[in-house]
Structures are given as C-alpha cells and as structure tokens.
Design an enzyme around this catalytic site. Structure first.
Site, PDB file in Angstrom:
ATOM      1  CG  ASP A  79      -3.224 -15.606  -6.604  1.00  0.00           C
ATOM      2  OD1 ASP A  79      -4.024 -14.685  -6.874  1.00  0.00           O
ATOM      3  OD2 ASP A  79      -3.430 -16.781  -6.925  1.00  0.00           O
ATOM      4  CE1 TYR A  80      -4.240  -9.419  -2.603  1.00  0.00           C
ATOM      5  CE2 TYR A  80      -5.598 -10.913  -3.881  1.00  0.00           C
ATOM      6  CZ  TYR A  80      -5.370 -10.196  -2.719  1.00  0.00           C
ATOM      7  OH  TYR A  80      -6.280 -10.253  -1.684  1.00  0.00           O
ATOM      8  CG  ASP A  82      -7.673 -18.466 -10.996  1.00  0.00           C
ATOM      9  OD1 ASP A  82      -7.957 -17.524 -11.739  1.00  0.00           O
ATOM     10  OD2 ASP A  82      -6.521 -18.919 -10.888  1.00  0.00           O
ATOM     11  CG  PHE A  99      -6.256 -17.092  -4.210  1.00  0.00           C
ATOM     12  CD1 PHE A  99      -5.936 -15.826  -4.665  1.00  0.00           C
ATOM     13  CD2 PHE A  99      -6.035 -17.381  -2.875  1.00  0.00           C
ATOM     14  CE1 PHE A  99      -5.432 -14.856  -3.817  1.00  0.00           C
ATOM     15  CE2 PHE A  99      -5.525 -16.420  -2.005  1.00  0.00           C
ATOM     16  CZ  PHE A  99      -5.231 -15.151  -2.477  1.00  0.00           C
ATOM     17  CG  ASP A 157      -3.980  -7.488 -10.583  1.00  0.00           C
ATOM     18  OD1 ASP A 157      -3.542  -6.929  -9.571  1.00  0.00           O
ATOM     19  OD2 ASP A 157      -5.164  -7.881 -10.672  1.00  0.00           O
ATOM     20  CG  HIS A 184      -7.423  -3.768  -8.297  1.00  0.00           C
ATOM     21  ND1 HIS A 184      -7.266  -4.075  -9.628  1.00  0.00           N
ATOM     22  CD2 HIS A 184      -6.444  -4.424  -7.661  1.00  0.00           C
ATOM     23  CE1 HIS A 184      -6.253  -4.903  -9.779  1.00  0.00           C
ATOM     24  NE2 HIS A 184      -5.727  -5.123  -8.607  1.00  0.00           N
TER      25      HIS A 184
END
Ligand SMILES: Nc1nc2c(c(CN[C@H]3C=C[C@H](O)[C@@H]3O)cn2[C@@H]2O[C@H](COP(=O)(O)O)[C@@H](O)[C@H]2O)c(=O)[nH]1
Length: 341
Positions: A314-315, A239, A237, A319, A53
């Site tokens: 999660d990441y 979201d 998380f 992504d 990133h």
C-alpha cells in the site's frame, strides 16, 4: 448489534458481488511483476517510512507515537474541487499538498511552540486555533476544518480519560497484537468507525484505524511496543488514491457508466453502492497482488529477510501514485467527502 465483517472479509464479499467495479487478473499479475524488482529496495521496506519521507518523525519514542496518532486522527479528505486550486502549506522551503500538507502544518505548529500532539492541548483547542494551525498558503483552506476541530476535541478528551493522554498507553494495551490495537482504536474513538452496509451485510474498512496501526508499527520500526506479531493481517487502506492507481495500472476496471460519472467529477456519498464497490475491490485487489508477488518471489527463489505485506504494498502504491500524478490524469479518483479517508 453483531460485529461487522473484518476489512478482509468485507473486501472479499464485495469483490464477489460487485457489479460496476472489477479486478483484472492480468492486471494484478502485471502489478506484481512491476513490484518484484523492488522487493529489496527501501520503497518496499519498513525503513522507507522514515528514509523516504522527510516530514515523518525520525525518532521512535512516545512523542513520535503521539505525532502519528494526531496525524492519523486527521488523515482524511484532502482533495479539492479544482486540482489546480487547493490547500498548500509551505514548510522549511518546500510546498506540500494533500496528505503531506497536514504533516507540514503539524510540524510547523510544533516549530511555533504549539503543542498540537499533546492531548491536553487538542482536547480543548478552539476552532480559531485549529484554523490558524492548519492554515493554507492559498485562499483554499484544508477541507472539513470544522470536522477536524470537533474530532480533535473528542479524541483528545477520550485519550485523556482512558489512556492518560498518550496513545502509547493504548498501544501497550494491545499486547503487540495489530488486530487488538485496531479494535481498541475503533471501540474507543468514534471518528475511526469506518463501517457501512453492502447487500444487507455490515462491512468495515477501518481505513484510518488500519493506517494508524501501520504508521505506529513504522514509527516504532517494528521493534519493542511496535513489534506486532500479526502485522501482516492488516490490509491496504481503502482511500481515494489507491483505486486510482490500481485502475491506472490495469488491475481494477470500472463500468463505462461509473467511469463517466467519475470523469464528470460527480460526488459519491459515503456508503453508496458504487463507493463501496470501489473501496472493497481495491482492497481485495491488493490482497491478490500480494499473493501473486509472494508466489513470484517463491518461484524466483529470492528470499527477502522481511515478509512483504499489504501495508508495504500500500505504502509503495500510494507513493507511486504521488510520483505519477500527471500520468494518472485520465483515470479520475472518486470524490467522497467524509471523515473516514
Ligand atoms: N492507501 C493509503 N492512503 C493514504 C496513505 C497516506 C499517507 N501515508 C504515507 C505516510 C507515511 C507513509 O510513508 C505513507 O507513504 C494518506 N493516505 C490517504 O490518501 C488520501 C490523500 O491523498 P493525496 O490527496 O494524494 O494527498 C487521503 O485519503 C489519505 O487518508 C497511504 O500510505 N496509503
């Protein structure tokens, strides 16, 4: 008033009592199998946070920690009414939308000499200055600008009063405990108190507080002040993107009635039964995927030198959702306008 259930306890309770959102065991296993070949790739490793990133800081110093703090303080509600008519920010030759438009705007401000990551600046920044530094290249502004301004002032004043103006001091007070840092954040910074009710119980998701701990761990590369001994206790998380990708991958199922409501783009209010079931079942779903993946790694006898935790899953899934936006069109994300995610 008694403390709310932890995010993990909340998610378990919600999943056991949910009536319109369900976790699909076969889907959970399929996602774990999709992830298994990736366990040693940068996409599922802590290094990926910087390597993959370009807008994330490369440094692991106090300025980088304060960058993460101001970003996660504003890390909410980027979705627009029409997906083809939204806030966009051009930065160094690329155009960014959604969450990345926030990072691009913050980096653009820093390049313009605006000290937006300094509490002494954002504690008294004006609404007009915030409108300018978060400006969009289209006629669609970033959502909730007034709220973002209010939260910057509130958060900056508290950081100056209680932590000498630097989030690194708050991190150091946690004595390398992720849980202690998460609680320090929600106790001291009101905008992080992502707490609501479900079936008569007080529950918490603490989405921005958890991602703040995770991003602090990531920017410090899991070393020094960021070497949290209990980092694996942080959950995914909750979201509006993770539920969408989990449904797309078949690990999460919605009732026909709820799916129809989402397809029509109807808003769900923060703390409503359907919204809480979506967030809670998504969180529990990722916990089950992690358990299943760890089992598969065990069976395969493949040792990764770094434990796979819910943050890295999660990441990866977030992504993945960004890279598969087109495929995910038939599964809408839920629309809640709030400052918590
Ligand atoms: N569950 C989860 N939610 C996340 C993130 C991130 C950014 N993290 C990245 C930054 C560094 C790491 O490398 C991560 O890749 C933002 N969000 C949330 O998504 C929504 C924005 O979505 P869109 O409109 O499509 O940009 C909004 O609620 C925002 O709060 C995450 O990682 N996990």
């Amino acid at each position: 008033m008694d403390d709310p259930l932890t995010p993990r306890e909340s998610a378990k309770f919600i999943a056991e009592n949910s009536r319109e959102v369900f976790i699909d065991g076969g889907g959970v296993r399929r996602v774990a199998e999709l992830l298994l070949p990736q366990v040693s790739s940068p996409e599922l490793r802590l290094e990926g946070w910087k390597a993959l990133h370009e807008l994330n800081p490369k440094a692991a110093d106090e300025a980088a920690v304060n960058w993460v703090f101001v970003i996660d303080t504003l890390n909410f509600s980027f979705w627009s009414e029409q997906d083809d008519h939204k806030c966009l920010v051009g930065y160094r030759g690329k155009t960014y939308s959604g969450y990345w438009s926030l990072c691009a705007a913050i980096n653009r401000a820093l390049d313009e000499g605006i000290p937006i990551t300094s509490a002494s600046y954002y504690a008294t920044v004006t609404l007009d200055q915030v409108r300018h530094l978060l400006r969009s290249d289209t006629d669609v502004a970033m959502p909730l600008i007034d709220e973002r301004h209010r939260i910057l002032n509130e958060t900056g004043k508290i950081l100056l009063a209680k932590f000498e103006g630097s989030f690194l001091n708050c991190v150091r007070k946690s004595e390398k405990s992720a849980q202690k840092l998460m609680h320090l954040v929600v106790e001291n910074f009101p905008s992080y108190r992502d707490v609501t009710q479900f079936e008569g119980k007080r529950i918490s998701f603490y989405k921005r507080a958890q991602i703040l701990v995770a991003d602090t761990w990531s920017v410090l590369e899991g070393k020094g002040d960021g070497c949290f001994k209990d980092i694996s206790s942080i959950t995914m998380f909750a979201d509006y993107r993770l539920p969408q990708i989990l449904a797309h991958l078949g690990a999460l199922k919605y009732s026909e009635e709820l799916l129809e409501k989402l397809r029509k783009g109807e808003m769900l209010s923060y703390g409503s039964k359907q919204e809480v079931e979506i967030r809670g079942c998504s969180l529990w779903c990722v916990e089950l995927i992690r358990d299943c993946l760890l089992e598969l790694i065990e069976k395969k006898g493949e040792k990764t030198d770094e434990e796979i935790n819910s943050i890295l899953l999660d990441y990866y899934l977030w992504d993945y959702a960004r890279d598969h936006r087109e495929d995910m069109k038939k599964i809408p994300f839920h629309r809640t306008r709030c400052i918590y995610y």
